[in-house]
Design a protein around this motif. Sequence first.
Motif, PDB file in Angstrom:
ATOM      1  N   LYS A  23       2.259   7.136  -7.095  1.00 53.76           N
ATOM      2  CA  LYS A  23       1.488   8.081  -7.604  1.00 53.76           C
ATOM      3  C   LYS A  23       0.706   7.710  -8.758  1.00 53.76           C
ATOM      4  O   LYS A  23       0.621   8.364  -9.616  1.00 53.76           O
ATOM      5  CB  LYS A  23       2.353   9.276  -8.197  1.00 53.76           C
ATOM      6  CG  LYS A  23       3.423   9.875  -6.875  1.00 53.76           C
ATOM      7  CD  LYS A  23       2.662  10.449  -5.897  1.00 53.76           C
ATOM      8  CE  LYS A  23       3.474  11.160  -4.924  1.00 53.76           C
ATOM      9  NZ  LYS A  23       2.712  11.764  -3.616  1.00 53.76           N
ATOM     10  N   GLY A  24      -0.085   6.630  -8.758  1.00 55.15           N
ATOM     11  CA  GLY A  24      -0.987   6.288  -9.629  1.00 55.15           C
ATOM     12  C   GLY A  24      -0.460   5.050 -10.610  1.00 55.15           C
ATOM     13  O   GLY A  24      -1.196   4.447 -11.372  1.00 55.15           O
ATOM     14  N   ARG A  43      -2.496  -0.341  -7.517  1.00 58.11           N
ATOM     15  CA  ARG A  43      -2.352   1.003  -7.848  1.00 58.11           C
ATOM     16  C   ARG A  43      -3.233   2.022  -7.186  1.00 58.11           C
ATOM     17  O   ARG A  43      -4.380   1.854  -6.941  1.00 58.11           O
ATOM     18  CB  ARG A  43      -2.381   1.485  -9.219  1.00 58.11           C
ATOM     19  CG  ARG A  43      -3.782   1.205 -10.076  1.00 58.11           C
ATOM     20  CD  ARG A  43      -3.649   1.351 -11.588  1.00 58.11           C
ATOM     21  NE  ARG A  43      -2.784   2.143 -12.147  1.00 58.11           N
ATOM     22  CZ  ARG A  43      -2.237   1.728 -13.336  1.00 58.11           C
ATOM     23  NH1 ARG A  43      -2.669   0.769 -14.082  1.00 58.11           N
ATOM     24  NH2 ARG A  43      -1.709   3.001 -13.861  1.00 58.11           N
ATOM     25  N   GLN A  44      -2.719   3.414  -6.951  1.00 58.00           N
ATOM     26  CA  GLN A  44      -3.482   4.140  -6.063  1.00 58.00           C
ATOM     27  C   GLN A  44      -4.392   5.066  -7.261  1.00 58.00           C
ATOM     28  O   GLN A  44      -4.031   5.254  -8.306  1.00 58.00           O
ATOM     29  CB  GLN A  44      -2.454   5.184  -5.646  1.00 58.00           C
ATOM     30  CG  GLN A  44      -3.406   6.316  -4.904  1.00 58.00           C
ATOM     31  CD  GLN A  44      -2.439   7.449  -4.269  1.00 58.00           C
ATOM     32  OE1 GLN A  44      -1.569   7.336  -3.070  1.00 58.00           O
ATOM     33  NE2 GLN A  44      -2.096   8.532  -5.031  1.00 58.00           N
ATOM     34  N   LEU A  76      -7.181  -2.926  -6.699  1.00 53.53           N
ATOM     35  CA  LEU A  76      -6.511  -4.191  -6.612  1.00 53.53           C
ATOM     36  C   LEU A  76      -6.784  -4.895  -7.970  1.00 53.53           C
ATOM     37  O   LEU A  76      -8.083  -5.261  -8.322  1.00 53.53           O
ATOM     38  CB  LEU A  76      -6.905  -4.824  -5.310  1.00 53.53           C
ATOM     39  CG  LEU A  76      -5.819  -6.041  -5.024  1.00 53.53           C
ATOM     40  CD1 LEU A  76      -4.425  -5.497  -4.853  1.00 53.53           C
ATOM     41  CD2 LEU A  76      -6.312  -6.874  -3.791  1.00 53.53           C
ATOM     42  N   THR A  77      -5.819  -5.348  -8.836  1.00 51.57           N
ATOM     43  CA  THR A  77      -6.187  -5.994 -10.123  1.00 51.57           C
ATOM     44  C   THR A  77      -5.459  -7.428  -9.768  1.00 51.57           C
ATOM     45  O   THR A  77      -4.629  -7.543  -9.490  1.00 51.57           O
ATOM     46  CB  THR A  77      -5.179  -5.377 -10.965  1.00 51.57           C
ATOM     47  OG1 THR A  77      -5.970  -3.968 -11.309  1.00 51.57           O
ATOM     48  CG2 THR A  77      -5.608  -6.234 -12.392  1.00 51.57           C
ATOM     49  N   ARG A  78      -6.672  -8.436  -9.966  1.00 54.51           N
ATOM     50  CA  ARG A  78      -6.271  -9.826 -10.078  1.00 54.51           C
ATOM     51  C   ARG A  78      -6.108 -10.317 -11.360  1.00 54.51           C
ATOM     52  O   ARG A  78      -7.037 -10.357 -12.027  1.00 54.51           O
ATOM     53  CB  ARG A  78      -7.335 -10.448  -9.269  1.00 54.51           C
ATOM     54  CG  ARG A  78      -7.621 -10.055  -7.758  1.00 54.51           C
ATOM     55  CD  ARG A  78      -8.730 -10.671  -7.009  1.00 54.51           C
ATOM     56  NE  ARG A  78      -8.408 -12.196  -6.826  1.00 54.51           N
ATOM     57  CZ  ARG A  78      -9.234 -12.950  -6.343  1.00 54.51           C
ATOM     58  NH1 ARG A  78     -10.585 -12.681  -6.281  1.00 54.51           N
ATOM     59  NH2 ARG A  78      -8.817 -14.068  -6.000  1.00 54.51           N
ATOM     60  N   ILE A  99       0.788  -1.235   0.225  1.00 61.76           N
ATOM     61  CA  ILE A  99      -0.145   0.124   0.116  1.00 61.76           C
ATOM     62  C   ILE A  99       0.827   1.314  -0.172  1.00 61.76           C
ATOM     63  O   ILE A  99       0.496   2.005  -0.907  1.00 61.76           O
ATOM     64  CB  ILE A  99      -0.952   0.129   1.061  1.00 61.76           C
ATOM     65  CG1 ILE A  99      -1.810  -1.220   1.197  1.00 61.76           C
ATOM     66  CG2 ILE A  99      -1.694   1.340   1.317  1.00 61.76           C
ATOM     67  CD1 ILE A  99      -2.675  -1.492   2.341  1.00 61.76           C
ATOM     68  N   GLU A 100       1.782   1.315   0.769  1.00 57.20           N
ATOM     69  CA  GLU A 100       2.940   2.249   0.766  1.00 57.20           C
ATOM     70  C   GLU A 100       3.420   2.582  -0.589  1.00 57.20           C
ATOM     71  O   GLU A 100       3.886   3.478  -0.771  1.00 57.20           O
ATOM     72  CB  GLU A 100       4.060   2.210   1.926  1.00 57.20           C
ATOM     73  CG  GLU A 100       3.410   2.034   3.248  1.00 57.20           C
ATOM     74  CD  GLU A 100       2.652   3.305   3.638  1.00 57.20           C
ATOM     75  OE1 GLU A 100       3.217   4.500   3.221  1.00 57.20           O
ATOM     76  OE2 GLU A 100       1.581   3.358   4.388  1.00 57.20           O
ATOM     77  N   GLN A 101       3.923   1.284  -0.916  1.00 61.38           N
ATOM     78  CA  GLN A 101       4.592   1.602  -2.331  1.00 61.38           C
ATOM     79  C   GLN A 101       3.731   2.024  -3.366  1.00 61.38           C
ATOM     80  O   GLN A 101       4.071   2.762  -4.354  1.00 61.38           O
ATOM     81  CB  GLN A 101       5.091   0.343  -2.935  1.00 61.38           C
ATOM     82  CG  GLN A 101       6.261  -0.296  -2.258  1.00 61.38           C
ATOM     83  CD  GLN A 101       6.849  -1.458  -2.700  1.00 61.38           C
ATOM     84  OE1 GLN A 101       6.652  -1.862  -3.925  1.00 61.38           O
ATOM     85  NE2 GLN A 101       7.586  -2.374  -1.881  1.00 61.38           N
TER      86      GLN A 101
END
Length: 578
Positions: free
Chosen positions: A156-157, A176-177, A192-194, A149-151
């Motif tokens: 930045k998206g 990705r944010q 969150l992409t699976r 999450i921090e990464q």
Amino acid sequence: MISRFNKFSKFNTLRNQILVVFLFVIILVLFFVSISTFNIVSSLLKSNAEIQIQETTIQVSERVDTLYRQIDIISRQVITDSYVQQLLLDEVEGKTASFDQRQALMQVVNRYQAYSDGIHSFELYLRDYKRIFPLNGMVLPSRVDEKWIEQAKDAKGKLVWIGRDPKDPNLYLGIRQVSLIDRWFSNGGYLLTRIDENYFRLKDESKTGKDNEYMVIVDQKNSPVFSNYYGDIEEIVMENQKNVNINEANYIVVKKKSALTGWTAVILTPVNTLMNGLSVLRAAIIFSGIAGFSIFFFFSFILSIMITRPILNLIRTMQIAKLGGLKPIAESASTVELVELNKTYNQLVENTNHLMEVVYEKELCLRQAELKALQAQINPHFLYNTLEALYWSLEEKGEELAEVVVAMSDLFRYTISGPKVEQEWVLVKEELEHVERYLQVMKMRFGDRLTWYVSSPSDCNVKIPKLLIQPLVENAILHGVGNKNGQGTVSVIVEDFKLHSRLVIKVIDDGPGIEVDALYSIMQSLKFGRVASIKEKGMAIANVHKRLKLYYKDDEGSGLSIESKVNQGTCVTFEIPY
């Protein structure tokens, strides 16, 4: 040791040496050419194979980048969709989405999901980590570690690859944010992409197993994204080497790291697969080498014979010359050098034969002259001593004068040779009979003071030069018995050593012997070939020694040997070869 040398010398011929040198050179050349050709071709094949594999690896890496880029684009379209942006903006501003809004969100997300068969599903979370889609109330930290999450925040998206889904190992995760465009690109939540595991399967595994080729794709953490190799992947990926050993087989390792994803594509290809053509090349090189060696051996053998045949003919001619004299050789050589060699040899033969004739005639004349001189030296010397004996006999025994004269006539008849050479050689028994007559004459002078003993084999029919034994007997009487007080004995012993084909003749007296210095002087005189004058003592010994050397010049054992001890007598010995 000698037999081994003789066996070796049979093969140590000029022809064999030329043949061995030529064959050694061609073997050396063929060996280095074959090794060089094989190494160059194998290196070329290996280099071309590595280039092809490198190109394949680049293509694989680019294809993975394309697949990754497709997920990145679709996931970016999801987070930039106007409905998704507005819904998350409302949540940030405190407006909670209704159930109908969430249902509509599902339709939006599923529409984008349909663009790629590799995306299994999407999960949308608010910035407080609560899941807004799907509708089950799960929070983001329960799905992924907070470091991801921090990464995602730091990216930045941008899409951050997580790896395998801890909830389902058959899926991969990417996060990705969601940046809110209308709120200065502030954090509005997380997508969150699976991704399906088979999405990155680039090669049929059954086909790979058939030719033992392996393909491995790892992410930034060296975790496998795709692999048909079931061994230790880290050992292959981490080691910076171009070759690895797998199941006792050598593999070429080619790697390509993607600048977009940071992933590494690795292809392992067995070396024996790349070098299949080398077996044909090896067989061709061996066949060519054998054919070249056979052709070179054939022509080298013919060339060696052409070179050595004239030399062998010259050698055989020289060997025949040892038995029957030097003979010229026919000039039939094929090269200028060998023709010149034959001409030179023929000239040498002609000159040598001429010189041999001249030298032989001179040697024969010189030998006859020297023998005649020696014989002439013996005759007056013998006559002088005999007349002296007659003088003493006439004073003491006048009545026996007739017998003495008869004995002396026999002695002179034997002593004085005819002009023919064959008359100079007599049987041993004839020489001993002459010695007996001489002893009888000397008996007239010395009386009972002189005794003698003569011994020889009964079947001895060997011929020797005349007057070899009698001068030694004369010397033994005058210097042995004559210088002794009382009775003296002279012994003449002939021994036949048939095993060695030699006669040994000894003349022994029991006189006072010879002093050491005098004996040494006599031996030195014999050694250097000096013959004493008539007035000097030892003339008979030197004369006989010289004649033995002349008659038997090819015999190393010819000549006199003298043994003498003071007051014990003297023994003079010589040997006659059959």
